[in-house]
Write a protein that holds these residues in place. Structure first.
Motif, PDB file in Angstrom:
ATOM      1  N   LYS A 117       0.831  -1.259  -0.030  1.00  0.00           N
ATOM      2  CA  LYS A 117      -0.108  -0.058  -0.017  1.00  0.00           C
ATOM      3  C   LYS A 117       0.806   1.287   0.017  1.00  0.00           C
TER       4      LYS A 117
ATOM      5  N   ARG B  47       1.613   4.163  -2.954  1.00  0.00           N
ATOM      6  CA  ARG B  47       1.175   5.578  -2.797  1.00  0.00           C
ATOM      7  C   ARG B  47       2.331   6.366  -3.447  1.00  0.00           C
ATOM      8  N   SER B  48       3.490   5.881  -2.881  1.00  0.00           N
ATOM      9  CA  SER B  48       4.750   6.646  -3.382  1.00  0.00           C
ATOM     10  C   SER B  48       5.023   6.417  -4.807  1.00  0.00           C
TER      11      SER B  48
ATOM     12  N   GLN C  98       2.523   6.156  -6.950  1.00  0.00           N
ATOM     13  CA  GLN C  98       1.702   6.971  -7.760  1.00  0.00           C
ATOM     14  C   GLN C  98       1.981   8.613  -7.816  1.00  0.00           C
ATOM     15  N   ARG C  99       2.964   8.907  -6.802  1.00  0.00           N
ATOM     16  CA  ARG C  99       3.318  10.269  -6.670  1.00  0.00           C
ATOM     17  C   ARG C  99       4.349  10.685  -7.767  1.00  0.00           C
TER      18      ARG C  99
END
Length: 304
Positions: free
Chosen positions: A61, A65-66, A68-69
């Protein structure tokens, strides 16, 4: 990630000190700004490193998240999309993995891991299009010649065949190999030496290895643009310069070399725009701005 920055700060690579991390935006109050201008932003190279570390810790997860950034900051970066696909694969978010790998394949249709990752996601979704990816991998294996990664092709093909035969079985591998930062630094320095010798094709292979370790690091992307430009691949070079500037808008090396590319293509108006950005980035002047100005004044420049 720290080691490459230490090398740069020590002056090993001259002229590339302009790459700055993107700072988090300030919140509301005290000024008029749009949400898109004041929201948080991220250093994509740092987020890439975080995603790799999270993948290694099997915190999928956090890895997603990283990653996606990274893709938000540099949408055309192949490695960011592959990393996001690997994170979503680990999390068994097959729809998310499919979307990420579809973007990766669109950017680089011949990338083996992107093809294999897309096939795996489609197989888990019981989408018959997974067989298209398997057929592609088999065709590539049949024509595998010099420089072809036959071992990776065999691994991807076998994994996808297993997934198609038993869609609910757990995956035996993640599609994004984890690469140590030290190995990335070595690849980067090798590439710089090769570029200085004019061996651009070989340098590009080493830069690919550095980019896999560091993600969209503006220094790596700028050198990739430079090497492609020297090989006459102006459109490819422009893509890498754009990625570098998406990661670090004030990166002096990328601004200079992108401006030189525009001069070479006869776009003096565009070159002057790059010069104006350089002058804003170099408060007290810098060699990159002076060099680009000389290119513009001459309508071209010396071989670098």
């Amino acid at each position: 990630m720290g080691s490459i920055r230490v090398l740069l700060l020590a002056g090993v690579i001259a002229g590339f000190a302009g790459g700055a991390a993107l700072a988090a935006g300030s919140g509301g109050g005290g000024g008029m700004s749009l949400p898109s201008e004041s929201g948080p932003s991220y250093d994509p190279a740092e987020e890439y490193a975080k995603a790799l570390a999270a993948l290694d810790a099997r915190d999928f997860k956090a890895a997603a998240r990283s990653a996606q950034r990274v893709t938000d900051a540099v949408p055309q970066n192949l490695d960011g999309w592959k990393l996001l696909g690997a994170a979503q694969t680990g999390a068994e978010n097959w729809k998310g993995a499919r979307r990420a790998y579809e973007r990766a394949v669109k950017i680089a249709p011949d990338d083996l891991n992107a093809r294999g990752g897309l096939g795996m996601a489609l197989a888990r979704l019981k989408d018959p299009k997974a067989r298209d990816q398997l057929d592609w991998l088999k065709a590539r294996s049949a024509s595998c010649g010099a420089g072809c990664n036959a071992e990776l092709l065999r691994s991807l093909t076998a994994e996808l065949e297993r997934a198609l035969a038993e869609p609910t079985a757990p995956s035996a591998r993640l599609d994004q190999p984890l690469i140590l930062a030290d190995a990335g630094d070595a690849a980067y320095l090798d590439a710089v030496s090769l570029i200085n010798e004019g061996r651009y094709e070989v340098a590009l292979a080493r830069l690919d290895a550095a980019r896999a370790a560091f993600g969209p690091h503006p220094d790596v992307l700028t050198y990739q643009g430079f090497a492609h430009r020297k090989l006459g691949r102006f459109e490819v070079a422009e893509g890498f310069y754009r990625q570098a500037l998406a990661a670090a808008p004030d990166h002096r090396g990328a601004l200079e070399y992108y401006g030189e590319l525009k001069v070479e293509r006869g776009d003096l108006v565009g070159a002057r725009r790059m010069l104006a950005r350089l002058e804003r980035a170099c408060t007290y002047g810098c060699a990159e701005a002076e060099t680009l100005r000389s290119w513009i004044d001459a309508g071209g420049g010396p071989e670098r």
